[in-house]
Design an enzyme around this catalytic site. Structure first.
Site, PDB file in Angstrom:
ATOM      1  N   SER A 291       0.784  -1.220   0.000  1.00 39.24           N
ATOM      2  CA  SER A 291       0.000   0.000   0.000  1.00 39.24           C
ATOM      3  C   SER A 291       0.822   1.279   0.000  1.00 39.24           C
ATOM      4  O   SER A 291       1.332   1.679  -1.028  1.00 39.24           O
ATOM      5  CB  SER A 291      -0.988  -0.023   1.160  1.00 39.24           C
ATOM      6  N   ASP A 302       7.966   5.014 -11.720  1.00 40.28           N
ATOM      7  CA  ASP A 302       7.333   5.614 -12.897  1.00 40.28           C
ATOM      8  C   ASP A 302       8.016   6.910 -13.315  1.00 40.28           C
ATOM      9  O   ASP A 302       8.124   7.212 -14.509  1.00 40.28           O
ATOM     10  CB  ASP A 302       5.854   5.889 -12.621  1.00 40.28           C
ATOM     11  N   LYS A 316      -1.680  -4.073  -2.758  1.00 44.87           N
ATOM     12  CA  LYS A 316      -2.864  -3.441  -2.169  1.00 44.87           C
ATOM     13  C   LYS A 316      -2.972  -2.012  -2.681  1.00 44.87           C
ATOM     14  O   LYS A 316      -2.239  -1.120  -2.260  1.00 44.87           O
ATOM     15  CB  LYS A 316      -2.803  -3.431  -0.645  1.00 44.87           C
TER      16      LYS A 316
END
Length: 434
Positions: A291, A302, A316
């Site tokens: 998470s 990214d 998650k």
């Protein structure tokens, strides 16, 4: 992961004091079902073989409703809600003792430095047999820990069994505020090592202080870069995940959250000021990275700020909002999914490392180490990119750095002893492709 790790993952307090809008009008069938519920409750109270506890019946009914939604929605009574708040604050009133259960007895792993327990003379290896004159025999570890916590400036008496002592040792200690470290750090010769344990209210401040200390200890011309270790990190506060990501970034979207209503989409962007002066970064993840930890790993991956090494993360990708309820209880409700800067949901898929490095298991764990992820949880929300491959991987991390294959790989990358096309990543390419 320890049994006491509280899995309040990303967004645990996002809107903790949120104003919940009016619900839509309940239909006729809803009222009919509620009438049936009331009838069942009344029948149980009147005719069940032993008198039931009404508050427990209601609480279990509420939790049954919530757990039918997904594994992360639940109702917390007053005690559980306070425990959650305590965990997320990163501090509590207590003694400062790390304990475990051994052969049915509570054993001190170690007192934390400069805490009431250490100052009073509690030693590693002591067994706690009594608290305030009451035996701990038969208690679970959580129950014993709860007895040691309490309001600051209150007294507690511990009875200790110590090897070599001819009789029990009694210590009276005054509870104080115990701050739990959210970030541990050290210098690995010419590399700064940062381990983020969880995302509490203290995490960014602890990280900032750790980076400053590393800079003091290693001159800039010698410092090869940083290892950001997110393994075994179960998550925590989403605002802290954003702040930690921002610590390594100068620009770019960190994460977005999307709920059922399109107008409630939120995007969070980095601000100028890279605390590490743009030094190379390697992020470590494994099946225990969940998470909020995945928000950080996904953002740095990214935006090509860091190279991610390890194995697939837990997966998650949902956000829970804590909504205060009556009598100090709280509703933990899944209200959104989060997306990495590239628009990818990791729900049920996890973060795939740029470089996969498997950590060998010691002989005693081979065949016993369970690989679990979000995708294996019954009733989990199906991720938009989820496949049969699922999410998660082994969550084993060796206790000794010399045996830690993933860490050693990261150090060798930073020192130029290993090469890979994904290291160092091209940050400008991340923005030119957008």
């Amino acid at each position: 992961m320890t049994g006491r790790v509280l899995l309040l993952l990303a967004g645990a307090l996002m809107g903790a004091t949120a104003v919940i809008g009016p619900a839509g009008a309940a239909g006729k069938s809803t009222y009919e079902q509620l009438a049936i519920f009331g009838e069942v409750l009344e029948r149980i109270e009147r005719e069940y073989v032993t008198p039931p506890k009404e508050d427990e019946l209601i609480e279990n009914a509420i939790n049954g409703m919530l757990t039918s939604l997904d594994p992360h929605s639940s109702y917390m009574n007053a005690e559980a809600a306070e425990d959650a708040r305590t965990e997320l604050r990163g501090e509590f009133g207590g003694l400062g003792i790390q304990v475990t259960m051994e052969d049915g007895r509570v054993k001190v792993i170690a007192p934390m430095d400069d805490t009431p327990a250490a100052k009073a003379g509690v030693l590693a290896g002591d067994y706690i047999s009594e608290i305030d004159g009451q035996s701990l025999s038969g208690l679970k570890l959580d129950e014993a820990v709860e007895k040691m916590r309490g309001p600051v400036d209150t007294l507690i008496t511990l009875t200790l069994i110590r090897e070599g002592a001819d009789k029990p040792i009694t210590l009276t200690i005054v509870r104080d505020i115990i701050a739990v470290e959210a970030v541990k750090f050290r210098v690995e010769n010419d590399v700064g090592y940062l381990r983020v344990i969880s995302f509490t209210e203290r995490t960014y401040d602890d990280l900032e202080a750790a980076i400053a200390r590393i800079k003091e200890d290693v001159p800039a011309d010698r410092l090869k870069g940083y290892v950001l270790d997110l393994r075994l990190n179960p998550g925590g506060l989403v605002d802290q995940a954003i702040a930690v990501s921002d610590a390594f970034l100068e620009r770019g979207e960190v994460v977005s959250t999307r709920s059922r209503n399109e107008d409630e989409t939120h995007r969070y962007n980095a601000t100028e000021g890279d605390l590490t002066d743009n030094k190379p970064v390697v992020v470590l993840v494994n099946g225990g990275s969940a998470s909020a930890a995945e928000i950080v790993a996904g953002a740095l991956q990214d935006l090509r700020r860091a190279t991610v090494v390890g194995t697939r993360s837990f997966g998650k990708g949902s956000v829970q909002t804590i909504i205060p309820m009556g009598d100090a209880g709280a509703l933990r409700l899944t209200t959104a999914l989060y997306y990495t800067p590239s628009g990818k949901s990791i729900q049920g898929t996890g973060i795939t490392p740029d470089i996969t490095v498997e950590q060998p298991l010691p002989p005693e764990l081979q065949g016993r180490d369970e690989t679990a992820g979000e995708s294996s949880l019954p009733g989990h929300i199906q991720g938009q990119s989820e496949t049969d491959a699922g999410s998660g991987s082994s969550a084993y991390v060796p206790p000794e750095a010399k045996d830690d294959v993933q860490l050693q790989y990261a150090l060798e990358l930073l020192r130029g002893e290993k090469t890979d096309p994904s290291f160092p990543p091209d940050q400008e390419r991340a923005f030119s492709l957008r």
